[in-house]
Design a protein around this motif. Structure first.
Motif, PDB file in Angstrom:
ATOM      1  N   LEU A 115       0.829  -1.206   0.000  1.00 25.44           N
ATOM      2  CA  LEU A 115       0.000   0.000   0.000  1.00 25.44           C
ATOM      3  C   LEU A 115       0.862   1.254   0.000  1.00 25.44           C
ATOM      4  O   LEU A 115       0.569   2.225  -0.718  1.00 25.44           O
ATOM      5  N   ALA A 116       1.938   1.245   0.785  1.00 27.68           N
ATOM      6  CA  ALA A 116       2.830   2.401   0.834  1.00 27.68           C
ATOM      7  C   ALA A 116       3.457   2.666  -0.527  1.00 27.68           C
ATOM      8  O   ALA A 116       3.518   3.815  -0.986  1.00 27.68           O
ATOM      9  N   ASP A 117       3.920   1.613  -1.175  1.00 28.10           N
ATOM     10  CA  ASP A 117       4.529   1.768  -2.496  1.00 28.10           C
ATOM     11  C   ASP A 117       3.518   2.308  -3.500  1.00 28.10           C
ATOM     12  O   ASP A 117       3.840   3.177  -4.319  1.00 28.10           O
ATOM     13  N   TYR A 118       2.282   1.800  -3.410  1.00 27.93           N
ATOM     14  CA  TYR A 118       1.239   2.296  -4.316  1.00 27.93           C
ATOM     15  C   TYR A 118       0.975   3.779  -4.087  1.00 27.93           C
ATOM     16  O   TYR A 118       0.914   4.573  -5.036  1.00 27.93           O
ATOM     17  N   ASN A 119       0.809   4.173  -2.834  1.00 25.23           N
ATOM     18  CA  ASN A 119       0.514   5.575  -2.532  1.00 25.23           C
ATOM     19  C   ASN A 119       1.607   6.505  -3.034  1.00 25.23           C
ATOM     20  O   ASN A 119       1.338   7.556  -3.617  1.00 25.23           O
ATOM     21  N   VAL A 120       2.865   6.112  -2.804  1.00 21.93           N
ATOM     22  CA  VAL A 120       3.993   6.951  -3.219  1.00 21.93           C
ATOM     23  C   VAL A 120       4.091   7.007  -4.743  1.00 21.93           C
ATOM     24  O   VAL A 120       4.278   8.084  -5.325  1.00 21.93           O
ATOM     25  N   THR A 121       3.952   5.876  -5.377  1.00 23.38           N
ATOM     26  CA  THR A 121       4.073   5.818  -6.839  1.00 23.38           C
ATOM     27  C   THR A 121       2.922   6.530  -7.537  1.00 23.38           C
ATOM     28  O   THR A 121       3.121   7.216  -8.554  1.00 23.38           O
ATOM     29  N   SER A 122       1.709   6.387  -6.984  1.00 19.73           N
ATOM     30  CA  SER A 122       0.508   6.931  -7.631  1.00 19.73           C
ATOM     31  C   SER A 122       0.079   8.275  -7.069  1.00 19.73           C
ATOM     32  O   SER A 122      -0.949   8.812  -7.494  1.00 19.73           O
ATOM     33  N   ASN A 123       0.837   8.800  -6.107  1.00 20.11           N
ATOM     34  CA  ASN A 123       0.484  10.059  -5.446  1.00 20.11           C
ATOM     35  C   ASN A 123      -0.934   9.975  -4.883  1.00 20.11           C
ATOM     36  O   ASN A 123      -1.752  10.887  -5.064  1.00 20.11           O
ATOM     37  N   ASP A 124      -1.226   8.870  -4.228  1.00 18.77           N
ATOM     38  CA  ASP A 124      -2.548   8.637  -3.650  1.00 18.77           C
ATOM     39  C   ASP A 124      -2.426   8.622  -2.124  1.00 18.77           C
ATOM     40  O   ASP A 124      -1.309   8.728  -1.583  1.00 18.77           O
ATOM     41  N   ASP A 125      -3.550   8.491  -1.429  1.00 11.34           N
ATOM     42  CA  ASP A 125      -3.515   8.516   0.029  1.00 11.34           C
ATOM     43  C   ASP A 125      -4.503   7.516   0.626  1.00 11.34           C
ATOM     44  O   ASP A 125      -5.188   7.821   1.606  1.00 11.34           O
ATOM     45  N   LEU A 126      -4.587   6.329   0.051  1.00 12.83           N
ATOM     46  CA  LEU A 126      -5.427   5.283   0.627  1.00 12.83           C
ATOM     47  C   LEU A 126      -4.921   4.961   2.029  1.00 12.83           C
ATOM     48  O   LEU A 126      -3.720   5.025   2.306  1.00 12.83           O
TER      49      LEU A 126
END
Length: 316
Positions: A115-126
């Motif tokens: 989840l952390a990698d996704y948020n950082v890569t996608s500029n998201d905040d799930l």
């Protein structure tokens, strides 16, 4: 004997308007009471009234066929009055965008590191709002019983997504099959392999079990849900990491929601419902290798923030 008194005739004509209005009010009150009662019960007798009563919540998962989800969805209806709709995904890259875009209300398929990698890569905040378990990441082989038995240059498949790839490389290093630059990290890639005894091949996580069973590789690191679907029991693993260790904290699997929904009482109740004894018993039966974890939303969000900092530093 005097004659009985004669009652006056009822007046002919229209009924009193006041009586009609009163009757109408009573009927409307009864109808409203019935409708409100039905809504509060979620349309089902015995459903508990609560903030989520009557709602339908869509949860994205990667293992919908496992029996513990039946127990979970039944309890959600019975205890919370919530209808849970499960949407299954076989590709890890899809549930987070589906959550971001509003196709899902919650997803439950990933650990904090992913989840952390996704948020950082996608500029998201799930954000995580509840935990399930830590799963070991096993190395399987249909030909060999120990990692040391793998011949030189044996083909070993690992997942190609960045986070599971790094974890798989750390497992191969712990099994003395490769060495990684600076000892490796949660963000290592195949480019960080310094020495190797085997030929490491990256595949989509959903294909590693197939490659092993078809004989195109000698061993494979297979994620838990894909191993279960392929009929690979954990007892057949020739090596795995330790899901109960302190270093496993970033690999706690979580219920995730959009940032604006992290305080939603219905979603928090659904995440907490996973810890119910009936769900836990069914979960342990389906996935005996998993190590159950019960972490608060606050603890999980703090862990996510720390791992996101590491992820950002690794990508600079």
């Amino acid at each position: 004997m005097s004659a009985a008194p004669t009652l006056p005739e009822k007046p002919k004509g229209k009924r009193p308007i006041g009586w009609i209005v009163a009757a109408a009010i009573v009927v409307v009150a009864i109808v409203v009471a019935v409708v409100v009662g039905a809504l509060r019960s979620g349309g089902s007798s015995g459903a508990a009234a609560g903030d989520g009563a009557g709602k339908t919540v869509t949860i994205g998962v990667a293992d919908k066929s496992l029996g513990y989800w039946d127990t979970y969805t039944e309890l959600a209806k019975e205890r919370l009055g919530v209808t849970v709709k499960l949407t299954n995904f076989s590709d890890y890259s899809l549930p987070n965008p589906a959550l971001k875009d509003g196709q899902l209300d919650i997803n439950q398929f990933q650990h904090i590191q992913y989840l952390a990698d996704y948020n950082v890569t996608s500029n998201d905040d799930l954000q995580p709002i509840g935990s399930t378990a830590v799963y070991p990441l096993p190395l399987y082989s249909t030909k060999y019983d120990e990692p040391s038995e793998l011949p030189e240059n044996a083909k070993v498949a690992i997942p190609n997504d960045s986070i599971n790839q790094a974890r798989a490389l750390l497992i191969l290093q712990a099994a003395d099959l490769i060495t990684l630059e600076d000892g490796g990290s949660a963000f290592s890639t195949t480019d960080d392999i310094e020495t190797k005894q085997v030929d490491v091949q990256t595949l989509d996580a959903s294909q590693t079990a197939n490659a092993l069973q078809q004989g195109s590789v000698d061993a494979a690191v297979v994620n838990n849900n894909f191993a279960t679907a392929a009929g690979l029991p954990i007892s057949d693993a020739i090596y795995q990491d330790d899901p109960s260790s302190a270093s496993a904290a970033p690999y706690v699997n979580v219920f995730a929601v959009r940032d604006e929904d992290k305080d939603d009482e219905t979603y928090l109740d659904l995440a907490e419902l996973f810890q119910d004894d009936a769900v836990q018993q069914a979960f342990a039966k389906d996935l005996p290798e998993a190590v159950a974890r019960d972490e608060s939303a606050e603890t999980l969000q703090d862990e996510l923030a720390e791992v996101e900092q590491d992820a950002k530093a690794a990508k600079q």
